[in-house]
Each structure stands twice: as C-alpha cells, then as structure tokens.
Scaffold this motif. Sequence first.
Motif, short mmCIF file in Angstrom:
data_model
loop_
_atom_site.label_atom_id
_atom_site.label_comp_id
_atom_site.label_asym_id
_atom_site.label_seq_id
_atom_site.Cartn_x
_atom_site.Cartn_y
_atom_site.Cartn_z
N PRO A 133 2.23 4.87 1.01
CA PRO A 133 2.21 5.69 2.22
C PRO A 133 1.33 6.91 1.99
CG PRO A 133 4.47 5.26 1.49
CD PRO A 133 3.56 4.73 0.44
N TRP A 134 0.75 7.43 3.03
CA TRP A 134 -0.21 8.53 2.90
C TRP A 134 0.43 9.77 2.30
CZ3 TRP A 134 0.34 13.19 5.34
CH2 TRP A 134 1.28 13.27 6.35
N THR A 135 1.75 9.98 2.49
CA THR A 135 2.40 11.16 1.91
C THR A 135 2.42 11.08 0.39
OG1 THR A 135 4.54 10.09 2.25
CG2 THR A 135 3.82 11.64 3.93
N ARG A 136 2.65 9.87 -0.14
CA ARG A 136 2.65 9.72 -1.59
C ARG A 136 1.24 9.92 -2.15
NH1 ARG A 136 5.68 4.30 -2.90
NH2 ARG A 136 4.85 4.74 -4.96
N VAL A 137 0.26 9.42 -1.45
CA VAL A 137 -1.13 9.59 -1.89
C VAL A 137 -1.47 11.08 -1.90
CG1 VAL A 137 -3.54 9.13 -1.30
CG2 VAL A 137 -1.84 7.30 -1.10
N LEU A 138 -1.08 11.79 -0.86
CA LEU A 138 -1.34 13.23 -0.79
C LEU A 138 -0.64 13.97 -1.93
CD1 LEU A 138 -2.64 15.53 0.77
CD2 LEU A 138 -0.57 15.66 2.16
N TYR A 164 0.14 12.76 -4.89
CA TYR A 164 -0.57 12.46 -6.14
C TYR A 164 -1.88 13.25 -6.24
CZ TYR A 164 2.71 8.58 -6.73
OH TYR A 164 3.83 7.82 -6.88
N PRO A 217 0.83 -1.20 0.00
CA PRO A 217 0.00 0.00 0.00
C PRO A 217 0.87 1.26 0.00
CG PRO A 217 -0.06 -1.08 2.14
CD PRO A 217 0.69 -1.98 1.21
#
Length: 146
Positions: free
Chosen positions: A113-118, A120, A111
């Motif tokens: 990490p939330w920083t990469r999702v943010l 994107y 999955p």
Amino acid sequence: MSGDAWQDYLAAAQRLDAVRRSAATAAADQERGVQSAQEELAGMRARLVPQQSRLRALGVVEADLVPSQPEVAAAGVAMVGGPQAVLAALRDARATADAADAATRLPGAGPLPWTRVLLYVVLAAAVLGLLAVLCLGGVYLISSRG
C-alpha cells in the motif's frame, strides 16, 4: 437458349453464390475462433508455469500438478464442439487458475500500500540523514585535532 432456362440458370448461380459466401463466412468465423483459442492457450501456458512453481514451493507433489486421465478425457469431450467450445473450455480454465491464485496467495505478498511505501521512504531518508551527520561530525573531529 430460352428465357426460362436462362432465368433458371441465373437463379441457380445466385443460390450457388449465396452458398459460397455463407461457407466463406463460416470458414472465416472458424479461423477467428481458432486464432482466439490459440492466443488463450498461449496465455494459459505462460500463466501456469509460475503457478506450478509456487505450488511446488508450497509443497504440492508433482503428480497433483499433472492432469489425471479422467480429467484429460473430460477436457477432450468438452472441446468436441470446435474452436468456440475450446475457447469456452480455456476460459473456464482461466477461471480455475484465478481461483488457484487466490487460494495460494501469501499474506503480504501483493503490492505494498502507498502508506507503507511512504513510511519506508521516510525511514530511508532519515537513516541517510543520520549517516551524513555522523560523517560530517567525524570529518570535523578529525580536522579539529589536526
């Protein structure tokens, strides 16, 4: 019927009842063990299908994905002890599957990490904003010429 014979009969009936209850408890315990083993087996089968596909994709030959005759014999010996032994063998198999999953996990395949999702999400919003500005600019240029 004499009192001693009656007492002997009652004692024998009580012993028989205790044996019957013990047998019923043992049968219920064994049935629970069988049910647990069947559930564990179903879970392992469902888990092994995608794992085998992943191993095939990594280039593992089909013959290596099928247990050998000595492995099957060793598993059979391990399960002779009844449902509890089968359940223990299936739990050992789950631990082996966990180790195989860890060994074949591709870097970055987990999955995000939330920083990469943010990051994107912000980039996608910036691209959409740029497209909106360009479209509005184009509409303005077309309407000012006409």
